[in-house]
Design an enzyme around this catalytic site. Structure first.
Site, PDB file in Angstrom:
ATOM      1  N   LEU A  90       0.857  -1.257   0.193  1.00  0.00           N
ATOM      2  CA  LEU A  90       0.083   0.023  -0.015  1.00  0.00           C
ATOM      3  C   LEU A  90       0.854   1.349  -0.001  1.00  0.00           C
ATOM      4  O   LEU A  90       1.974   1.365   0.493  1.00  0.00           O
ATOM      5  CB  LEU A  90      -1.076  -0.065   1.423  1.00  0.00           C
ATOM      6  N   GLU A 124     -10.495   0.494   7.338  1.00  0.00           N
ATOM      7  CA  GLU A 124     -10.048  -0.583   8.431  1.00  0.00           C
ATOM      8  C   GLU A 124      -8.903  -0.393   9.136  1.00  0.00           C
ATOM      9  O   GLU A 124      -8.084   0.488   8.978  1.00  0.00           O
ATOM     10  CB  GLU A 124      -9.724  -1.797   7.695  1.00  0.00           C
ATOM     11  N   LYS A 126      -4.899  -1.062  10.361  1.00  0.00           N
ATOM     12  CA  LYS A 126      -3.976  -1.482   9.778  1.00  0.00           C
ATOM     13  C   LYS A 126      -3.061  -2.181  10.908  1.00  0.00           C
ATOM     14  O   LYS A 126      -2.349  -1.668  11.685  1.00  0.00           O
ATOM     15  CB  LYS A 126      -3.074  -0.491   9.039  1.00  0.00           C
ATOM     16  N   ASP A 128      -0.658  -4.534  12.708  1.00  0.00           N
ATOM     17  CA  ASP A 128       0.791  -4.652  12.444  1.00  0.00           C
ATOM     18  C   ASP A 128       1.147  -5.957  12.913  1.00  0.00           C
ATOM     19  O   ASP A 128       1.799  -6.463  13.941  1.00  0.00           O
ATOM     20  CB  ASP A 128       1.699  -3.548  13.349  1.00  0.00           C
ATOM     21  N   TYR A 238      -8.662  -9.443   5.743  1.00  0.00           N
ATOM     22  CA  TYR A 238      -9.058  -8.167   5.217  1.00  0.00           C
ATOM     23  C   TYR A 238      -9.514  -8.266   3.706  1.00  0.00           C
ATOM     24  O   TYR A 238      -9.974  -7.190   3.110  1.00  0.00           O
ATOM     25  CB  TYR A 238      -8.209  -7.307   5.513  1.00  0.00           C
ATOM     26  N   LYS A 326      -1.213   6.280   7.858  1.00  0.00           N
ATOM     27  CA  LYS A 326      -0.055   6.106   8.610  1.00  0.00           C
ATOM     28  C   LYS A 326      -0.106   6.864   9.942  1.00  0.00           C
ATOM     29  O   LYS A 326      -0.422   7.945   9.643  1.00  0.00           O
ATOM     30  CB  LYS A 326       1.226   5.956   7.897  1.00  0.00           C
ATOM     31  N   CYS A 420      28.523  -4.265  42.251  1.00  0.00           N
ATOM     32  CA  CYS A 420      27.118  -4.280  42.350  1.00  0.00           C
ATOM     33  C   CYS A 420      27.036  -2.764  42.848  1.00  0.00           C
ATOM     34  O   CYS A 420      27.443  -2.371  43.887  1.00  0.00           O
ATOM     35  CB  CYS A 420      26.527  -5.002  43.182  1.00  0.00           C
ATOM     36  N   CYS A 423      25.579  -2.746  46.589  1.00  0.00           N
ATOM     37  CA  CYS A 423      26.289  -3.321  47.818  1.00  0.00           C
ATOM     38  C   CYS A 423      27.644  -3.379  47.567  1.00  0.00           C
ATOM     39  O   CYS A 423      28.418  -3.830  48.384  1.00  0.00           O
ATOM     40  CB  CYS A 423      25.758  -4.838  48.163  1.00  0.00           C
ATOM     41  N   CYS A 436      24.768  -9.790  40.733  1.00  0.00           N
ATOM     42  CA  CYS A 436      25.371  -9.537  41.907  1.00  0.00           C
ATOM     43  C   CYS A 436      25.050 -10.915  43.013  1.00  0.00           C
ATOM     44  O   CYS A 436      24.004 -11.485  42.904  1.00  0.00           O
ATOM     45  CB  CYS A 436      24.742  -8.550  42.840  1.00  0.00           C
ATOM     46  N   CYS A 441      22.457  -8.720  49.700  1.00  0.00           N
ATOM     47  CA  CYS A 441      22.445  -7.363  48.757  1.00  0.00           C
ATOM     48  C   CYS A 441      21.138  -6.731  48.904  1.00  0.00           C
ATOM     49  O   CYS A 441      19.963  -7.253  48.942  1.00  0.00           O
ATOM     50  CB  CYS A 441      22.644  -7.619  47.534  1.00  0.00           C
TER      51      CYS A 441
HETATM   52  S1  IVH Z   1      -4.972  -4.546   2.395  1.00  0.00           S
HETATM   53  C1  IVH Z   1      -3.981  -4.081  -1.811  1.00  0.00           C
HETATM   54  N1  IVH Z   1      -5.944  -4.370   4.896  1.00  0.00           N
HETATM   55  O1  IVH Z   1      -0.370  -3.983   5.457  1.00  0.00           O
HETATM   56  C2  IVH Z   1      -4.262  -4.022  -0.349  1.00  0.00           C
HETATM   57  N2  IVH Z   1      -3.701  -4.659   4.626  1.00  0.00           N
HETATM   58  O2  IVH Z   1       1.429  -2.673   3.000  1.00  0.00           O
HETATM   59  C3  IVH Z   1      -3.247  -4.827   0.300  1.00  0.00           C
HETATM   60  N3  IVH Z   1      -2.347  -4.751   6.476  1.00  0.00           N
HETATM   61  O3  IVH Z   1       1.148  -6.309   3.744  1.00  0.00           O
HETATM   62  C4  IVH Z   1      -3.470  -5.165   1.833  1.00  0.00           C
HETATM   63  N4  IVH Z   1      -4.058  -4.610   7.983  1.00  0.00           N
HETATM   64  O4  IVH Z   1       0.029  -6.900   5.730  1.00  0.00           O
HETATM   65  C5  IVH Z   1      -4.791  -4.420   4.097  1.00  0.00           C
HETATM   66  N5  IVH Z   1      -6.733  -4.228   6.779  1.00  0.00           N
HETATM   67  C6  IVH Z   1      -5.719  -4.178   6.026  1.00  0.00           C
HETATM   68  C7  IVH Z   1      -4.611  -4.438   6.724  1.00  0.00           C
HETATM   69  C8  IVH Z   1      -3.444  -4.504   5.817  1.00  0.00           C
HETATM   70  C9  IVH Z   1      -2.736  -4.811   7.771  1.00  0.00           C
HETATM   71  C10 IVH Z   1      -1.077  -4.982   5.883  1.00  0.00           C
HETATM   72  C11 IVH Z   1      -0.741  -6.003   4.931  1.00  0.00           C
HETATM   73  C12 IVH Z   1       0.173  -5.494   3.836  1.00  0.00           C
HETATM   74  C13 IVH Z   1       0.564  -4.179   4.187  1.00  0.00           C
HETATM   75  C14 IVH Z   1       0.409  -3.138   3.246  1.00  0.00           C
END
Ligand code: IVH
Length: 680
Positions: A90, A124, A126, A128, A238, A326, A420, A423, A436, A441
């Protein structure tokens, strides 16, 4: 006879099938809906029954049986899997304005005469984590792969099967699944689990994972799925990748169908009528991100209509119809003033960073953890450096890395002190750690006391860190046993600032209550190196009481399942130290529980002699032996006319024939459980 046999087989197959359906249904109720319909015990019973049938009838076994969630056999390597449709990445927008820019590009790309601005979006979170693609054929999970380079990923199916929120078979109740469908989404590790696992690893002196994503990725790339199964990974789907026999009109519809197939679609997905709504969504999650039990690094915004998505297409590997909004990192730059040392309860020297206070996500950060000297060297962090720090959820802030360009040459490298800091005892080095070794201590004593009274240990309410410090300062307590002598010092306590009759009374009441904590908690509270809650539990169960444990040799301790030589050595050595023995004597006098609770059982097997042979479907040899003993029976090693029962699993040895000869009754695990009244 032949007829009858066939009939039995059919019945069995039906039973196995029913059990699998039931188990998957209850799994779904528990993990996805968070609304279980049956007790854990009942679930375990169904599970064991299925396991037993599959063991006895290997021809009925199946890789997508719920019993396989505990992890299949280890692999040598992962096979490659080519994605039928590439897994895209993305583009990013870093603030509200950039989201508006994205919308303008979308409108321009669509070039519609009527209502050119009216575009519906799906918002949605994102997540991690690690992107994976799960392919279902005829509703069964056929294989699952990591994203890899977007075209070719790794086949991690066996590991994915251990994830409870990934259905092994798609549900058919609401929406019939198509013949082939690839569900894409993110595997992640909840923050709470991440912290717990890292804490445990720290206790076992293993390397720590830097963040939940690394832990999730590491867990998914384990060659032994049994290890993966111990990590409570989860999955948020997703999108749909490749599919046959199904058409969708919108992303929203895709998410609804995926949900109906039994997946846990993230509850915070939202349909938006305008880009302004999207911006609001982005900003509200920027505020709320720390309330979630998983890490998100932004929101993902997708054009809802799939026909419009098609019109927009993609540039290189980024779709023009979606963008990642982001969040500014939970990161900040600040000065690392000094690396200080905190002495842990087992004497470990734990370095931490003292920072110039800085605000991250509305919280002022003054300190950050640094795991050990090796870690500090690896990241090349020096005192006086400008550093990047990171905060996630409620996890303790971390130092990510130094900003090397900001160096003046005045920075100082860190090494453990030779003595330490609390002590002055010379420090002992062991791998990346330093200790230690002085048991007297003051810092260790203070930390041990804090651990002793903490939640998972003796849980003595009204005795927080500050209070303990004060009591130690005032010489009211030195060792845990002194805590139980506090009632004799009521006057002294009342003389301290901030102590009223009521609070002192409450404290004494908590002390009284803590005497009833089970033996395993006392063992954990002692703070023996390598003895976490699980190990304490195992020791308590296996030895039954303190005396037995104190008399045990290192080898005896090592016999306990899940206890390796290092833990055994640590436990054994602890009880060899005179001072520790004296402490336990005092705790005994104070009236603490030093015996494991006897699990009430009728002595069903009183005096019965058992011999074990072969592999049992669910019980290990040790577990079977424990069960027999717990019910009053005995286990001997060879079959004789005095043997009452042979408990036999698959691949039994010569004992089986001998038992047959001597007409000793032969039991399966099921028969055995039945004797104990433990059969569905
Ligand atoms: S859509 C074209 N939806 O973000 C659509 N990605 O750089 C591609 N990710 O590698 C993904 N949550 O692992 C989508 N709700 C979400 C997401 C999501 C996390 C991650 C995904 C992808 C990276 C996008």
């Amino acid at each position: 006879m032949g007829e009858k046999k066939k009939h039995d087989k059919g019945d069995l197959q039906q039973e196995v099938e029913d059990l699998r359906r039931k188990l998957e249904h209850h799994n779904y109720r528990y993990y996805v809906l968070d609304d279980p319909e049956i007790s854990d015990r009942e679930y375990d019973r169904l599970f064991r029954r299925l396991q037993e049938l599959e063991q006895q009838h290997p021809e009925l076994d199946s890789p997508d049986s719920p019993t396989k969630r505990v992890g299949a056999e280890p692999q040598d390597k992962f096979e490659k899997i080519e994605h039928r449709l590439p897994m895209l990445s993305l583009g990013n927008a870093f603030d509200a304005d950039e989201l508006q820019d994205f919308h303008r590009r979308v409108c321009k790309g669509l070039d519609r005469k009527e209502a050119p601005d009216a575009v519906e979006y799906v918002g949605e979170l994102k997540i991690d984590g690690v992107a994976v693609a799960l392919t279902y054929e005829k509703g069964h999970l056929a294989h699952g792969a990591t994203r890899g380079n977007g075209h070719v990923g790794e086949d991690v199916t066996a590991n994915l099967r251990t994830i409870n929120t990934i259905p092994l078979r798609l549900r058919e109740e609401e929406t019939e699944p198509p013949p082939v469908v690839e569900v894409r989404g993110e595997v992640y590790l909840p923050l709470s689990a991440f912290e717990k696992i890292n804490e445990k690893r720290a206790e076992e002196e293993l390397n720590l994972f830097a963040n939940p994503r690394n832990m999730a990725a590491g867990s998914l790339r384990q060659l032994d799925p049994k290890v993966t199964a111990t990590r409570p990974l989860a999955f948020f789907p997703y999108s749909v990748g490749y599919s046959e026999g199904i058409e969708f009109e919108t992303q929203w519809e895709v998410l609804q169908d995926i949900r109906n197939w039994g997946f846990n679609v993230n509850p915070h997905v939202q349909l938006h009528e305008s880009i302004d709504d999207v911006v609001e969504y982005y900003e509200s999650w920027l505020e709320k991100r720390n309330t979630l039990d998983y890490e998100i690094d932004g929101v993902v915004v997708k054009v809802n209509r799939l026909d419009l998505q098609d019109q927009l297409g993609k540039v290189s590997r980024e779709p023009r119809w979606a963008i990642a909004g982001k969040f500014p990192g939970q990161e900040a730059t600040t000065k690392l003033l000094k690396i200080a040392i905190n002495v842990g309860r087992t004497g470990t020297l734990n370095p931490y960073a003292i920072l110039e206070p800085v605000e991250v996500g509305g919280v002022t950060i003054r300190q950050a953890t640094l795991h050990n000297e090796e870690d500090i060297r690896r990241k090349d962090i020096r005192q006086g450096d400008t550093v990047i720090i990171k905060r996630a959820g409620d996890v303790i802030p971390q130092v990510v890395k130094p900003v090397e360009e900001e160096r003046t040459g005045e920075e100082e490298e860190f090494s453990y002190p030779g003595k330490c800091p609390a002590c002055g005892t010379p420090v002992v080095r062991e791998g990346p750690m330093a200790y230690c070794t002085n048991r007297q201590c003051p810092a260790q004593r203070l930390e041990s006391l804090k651990h002793f009274v903490s939640r998972g240990a003796m849980d003595i309410r009204g005795l927080g860190g500050r209070t303990i410090e004060k009591f130690v300062e005032e010489k009211l307590v030195k060792s845990p046993a002194d805590l139980y002598r506090l009632p004799e010092k009521e006057k002294d306590i009342l003389a301290l600032e901030g102590f009223k009759e009521k609070s002192v009374e409450n404290l004494f009441e908590s002390l009284e209550q803590s005497k009833r904590r089970p033996f395993s908690r006392v063992l954990f509270a002692l703070g023996i190196r390598h003895v976490g809650e699980t190990v304490a539990e195992q020791l308590a169960q296996s030895f039954g009481d303190l005396d037995a444990l104190m008399q045990a040799s290192q080898e005896d301790i090592e016999e306990v399942e899940g206890i390796g030589p290092e833990i055994a050595k640590s436990v054994y050595s602890y009880f060899q130290v005179e001072e520790n023995r004296a402490l336990l004597d005092d705790l005994r006098k104070a009236g603490l529980t030093l015996e494991a609770e006897k699990i009430e059982t009728a002595s069903t097997l009183e005096g019965k002699k058992f011999v074990l042979t072969g592999t049992l479907p669910t019980l290990s040899r040790k577990e079977a032996t424990d069960l027999i003993k717990k019910h009053g029976g005995k286990v001997t090693s060879s079959v004789s006319s005095k043997t009452d029962y042979l408990l036999a699993g698959t691949d039994p040895g010569s004992k089986y024939a001998k038992a047959k000869d001597l007409k000793v009754p032969i039991l399966s695990e099921g028969d055995f459980r039945g004797m104990l009244g433990d059969q569905p």
